[in-house]
Motif scaffolding. Structure first.
Motif, PDB file in Angstrom:
ATOM      1  N   ILE A   1      44.331 -64.527  33.372  1.00 41.01           N
ATOM      2  CA  ILE A   1      44.165 -65.611  32.400  1.00 41.01           C
ATOM      3  C   ILE A   1      44.300 -65.057  30.982  1.00 41.01           C
ATOM      4  N   ALA A   2      43.743 -63.877  30.735  1.00 43.15           N
ATOM      5  CA  ALA A   2      43.873 -63.234  29.419  1.00 43.15           C
ATOM      6  C   ALA A   2      45.338 -62.987  29.087  1.00 43.15           C
ATOM      7  N   ALA A   3      46.118 -62.555  30.074  1.00 45.92           N
ATOM      8  CA  ALA A   3      47.549 -62.317  29.862  1.00 45.92           C
ATOM      9  C   ALA A   3      48.257 -63.623  29.517  1.00 45.92           C
ATOM     10  N   HIS A   4      47.878 -64.706  30.176  1.00 45.64           N
ATOM     11  CA  HIS A   4      48.478 -66.023  29.891  1.00 45.64           C
ATOM     12  C   HIS A   4      48.157 -66.462  28.459  1.00 45.64           C
ATOM     13  N   ILE A   5      46.907 -66.312  28.074  1.00 51.09           N
ATOM     14  CA  ILE A   5      46.498 -66.683  26.713  1.00 51.09           C
ATOM     15  C   ILE A   5      47.251 -65.826  25.694  1.00 51.09           C
ATOM     16  N   SER A   6      47.328 -64.537  25.955  1.00 44.87           N
ATOM     17  CA  SER A   6      48.048 -63.629  25.057  1.00 44.87           C
ATOM     18  C   SER A   6      49.503 -64.043  24.923  1.00 44.87           C
ATOM     19  N   GLU A   7      50.106 -64.434  26.031  1.00 41.24           N
ATOM     20  CA  GLU A   7      51.503 -64.885  26.003  1.00 41.24           C
ATOM     21  C   GLU A   7      51.658 -66.126  25.120  1.00 41.24           C
ATOM     22  N   GLN A   8      50.725 -67.069  25.243  1.00 46.32           N
ATOM     23  CA  GLN A   8      50.774 -68.282  24.419  1.00 46.32           C
ATOM     24  C   GLN A   8      50.702 -67.929  22.935  1.00 46.32           C
ATOM     25  N   ILE A   9      49.875 -66.964  22.612  1.00 46.19           N
ATOM     26  CA  ILE A   9      49.717 -66.543  21.215  1.00 46.19           C
ATOM     27  C   ILE A   9      50.989 -65.864  20.721  1.00 46.19           C
TER      28      ILE A   9
ATOM     29  N   PRO B   1      33.943 -71.643  35.295  1.00 45.27           N
ATOM     30  CA  PRO B   1      33.827 -71.419  33.849  1.00 45.27           C
ATOM     31  C   PRO B   1      33.375 -69.995  33.495  1.00 45.27           C
ATOM     32  N   ASN B   2      32.597 -69.355  34.372  1.00 44.71           N
ATOM     33  CA  ASN B   2      32.176 -67.979  34.115  1.00 44.71           C
ATOM     34  C   ASN B   2      33.372 -67.029  34.062  1.00 44.71           C
ATOM     35  N   THR B   3      34.404 -67.323  34.843  1.00 46.11           N
ATOM     36  CA  THR B   3      35.623 -66.508  34.833  1.00 46.11           C
ATOM     37  C   THR B   3      36.314 -66.625  33.479  1.00 46.11           C
ATOM     38  N   VAL B   4      36.401 -67.847  32.962  1.00 38.63           N
ATOM     39  CA  VAL B   4      37.024 -68.061  31.646  1.00 38.63           C
ATOM     40  C   VAL B   4      36.167 -67.421  30.561  1.00 38.63           C
ATOM     41  N   MET B   5      34.842 -67.528  30.691  1.00 42.95           N
ATOM     42  CA  MET B   5      33.967 -66.899  29.698  1.00 42.95           C
ATOM     43  C   MET B   5      34.181 -65.395  29.688  1.00 42.95           C
ATOM     44  N   ARG B   6      34.350 -64.813  30.855  1.00 39.58           N
ATOM     45  CA  ARG B   6      34.629 -63.373  30.935  1.00 39.58           C
ATOM     46  C   ARG B   6      35.967 -63.058  30.255  1.00 39.58           C
ATOM     47  N   THR B   7      36.950 -63.929  30.453  1.00 35.79           N
ATOM     48  CA  THR B   7      38.254 -63.777  29.797  1.00 35.79           C
ATOM     49  C   THR B   7      38.078 -63.796  28.280  1.00 35.79           C
ATOM     50  N   TYR B   8      37.350 -64.785  27.786  1.00 34.22           N
ATOM     51  CA  TYR B   8      37.164 -64.924  26.345  1.00 34.22           C
ATOM     52  C   TYR B   8      36.394 -63.734  25.764  1.00 34.22           C
ATOM     53  N   GLU B   9      35.397 -63.237  26.491  1.00 36.44           N
ATOM     54  CA  GLU B   9      34.668 -62.053  26.029  1.00 36.44           C
ATOM     55  C   GLU B   9      35.604 -60.849  25.943  1.00 36.44           C
ATOM     56  N   HIS B  10      36.456 -60.701  26.947  1.00 32.56           N
ATOM     57  CA  HIS B  10      37.441 -59.601  26.959  1.00 32.56           C
ATOM     58  C   HIS B  10      38.385 -59.719  25.764  1.00 32.56           C
ATOM     59  N   LEU B  11      38.899 -60.919  25.520  1.00 31.40           N
ATOM     60  CA  LEU B  11      39.836 -61.131  24.402  1.00 31.40           C
ATOM     61  C   LEU B  11      39.139 -60.958  23.057  1.00 31.40           C
ATOM     62  N   GLN B  12      37.890 -61.352  22.992  1.00 31.65           N
ATOM     63  CA  GLN B  12      37.136 -61.191  21.750  1.00 31.65           C
ATOM     64  C   GLN B  12      36.898 -59.713  21.462  1.00 31.65           C
ATOM     65  N   GLN B  13      36.542 -58.944  22.471  1.00 26.24           N
ATOM     66  CA  GLN B  13      36.335 -57.504  22.298  1.00 26.24           C
ATOM     67  C   GLN B  13      37.641 -56.803  21.913  1.00 26.24           C
ATOM     68  N   SER B  14      38.764 -57.382  22.320  1.00 27.91           N
ATOM     69  CA  SER B  14      40.071 -56.806  22.009  1.00 27.91           C
ATOM     70  C   SER B  14      40.586 -57.230  20.637  1.00 27.91           C
ATOM     71  N   GLY B  15      39.855 -58.088  19.945  1.00 28.02           N
ATOM     72  CA  GLY B  15      40.266 -58.538  18.618  1.00 28.02           C
ATOM     73  C   GLY B  15      41.351 -59.598  18.639  1.00 28.02           C
ATOM     74  N   ILE B  16      41.518 -60.268  19.768  1.00 27.10           N
ATOM     75  CA  ILE B  16      42.577 -61.271  19.906  1.00 27.10           C
ATOM     76  C   ILE B  16      42.070 -62.669  19.554  1.00 27.10           C
ATOM     77  N   ILE B  17      40.827 -62.951  19.877  1.00 24.37           N
ATOM     78  CA  ILE B  17      40.219 -64.224  19.506  1.00 24.37           C
ATOM     79  C   ILE B  17      38.863 -63.943  18.863  1.00 24.37           C
ATOM     80  N   PHE B  18      38.311 -64.959  18.204  1.00 26.39           N
ATOM     81  CA  PHE B  18      36.972 -64.846  17.649  1.00 26.39           C
ATOM     82  C   PHE B  18      36.248 -66.163  17.866  1.00 26.39           C
ATOM     83  N   ASN B  19      34.930 -66.098  17.821  1.00 29.91           N
ATOM     84  CA  ASN B  19      34.084 -67.248  18.107  1.00 29.91           C
ATOM     85  C   ASN B  19      33.464 -67.763  16.818  1.00 29.91           C
ATOM     86  N   LYS B  20      33.596 -69.067  16.599  1.00 28.33           N
ATOM     87  CA  LYS B  20      32.844 -69.735  15.533  1.00 28.33           C
ATOM     88  C   LYS B  20      31.708 -70.444  16.254  1.00 28.33           C
TER      89      LYS B  20
END
Length: 128
Positions: A13-21, A46-65
């Motif tokens: 899922i992280a790879a898919h999101i990265s591709e979209q970006i 939803p826990n799987t997606v949350m894990r994805t978002y945490e991974h992407l956030q730690q990688s500096g790809i997304i951020f949380n408001k």
């Protein structure tokens, strides 16, 4: 999305999101789908997606408001390219070299096919 069995779903899922970006479908500072929305889209927990978002956030790809959602980070494409390049060089390329060796494919043949690919790729780009 069809998930591969040889890689964790959250990474796929992280790879898919990265591709979209990278493709510009989700722009810098743009809000991305909520955890629940994406979980419903991919039919995953939803826990799987949350894990994805945490991974992407730690990688500096997304951020949380806080209270608003997740957004594409300023240097997301730069971070994605760096990660993908590192993965290619450390994982994909050694496997590629192993297959070259086992199949008796020379560097000259690879070079020739790569040059042919580039000429076709540039022709396809010119059509767009």
């Amino acid at each position: 999305m069809d998930f591969k069995s040889n890689e964790a779903i959250y990474l796929q899922i992280a790879a898919h999101i990265s591709e979209q970006i990278v493709l510009g479908r989700w722009a810098v500072n743009e809000k991305i789908p909520s955890v629940r929305e994406l979980a419903a889209d991919f039919q995953v927990n939803p826990n799987t997606v949350m894990r994805t978002y945490e991974h992407l956030q730690q990688s500096g790809i997304i951020f949380n408001k806080r209270g608003i959602g997740f957004f594409v980070a300023e240097k997301a494409v730069e971070h994605i390219n760096k990660q993908q390049r590192e993965r290619f060089l450390t994982q994909d390329l050694p496997e590629f070299f192993k297959n070259m060796y086992l199949l008796g494919i020379s560097l000259e043949e690879i070079k020739s096919r790569y040059e042919a690919y580039l000429s076709t790729y540039h022709k396809d780009e010119d059509k767009q």
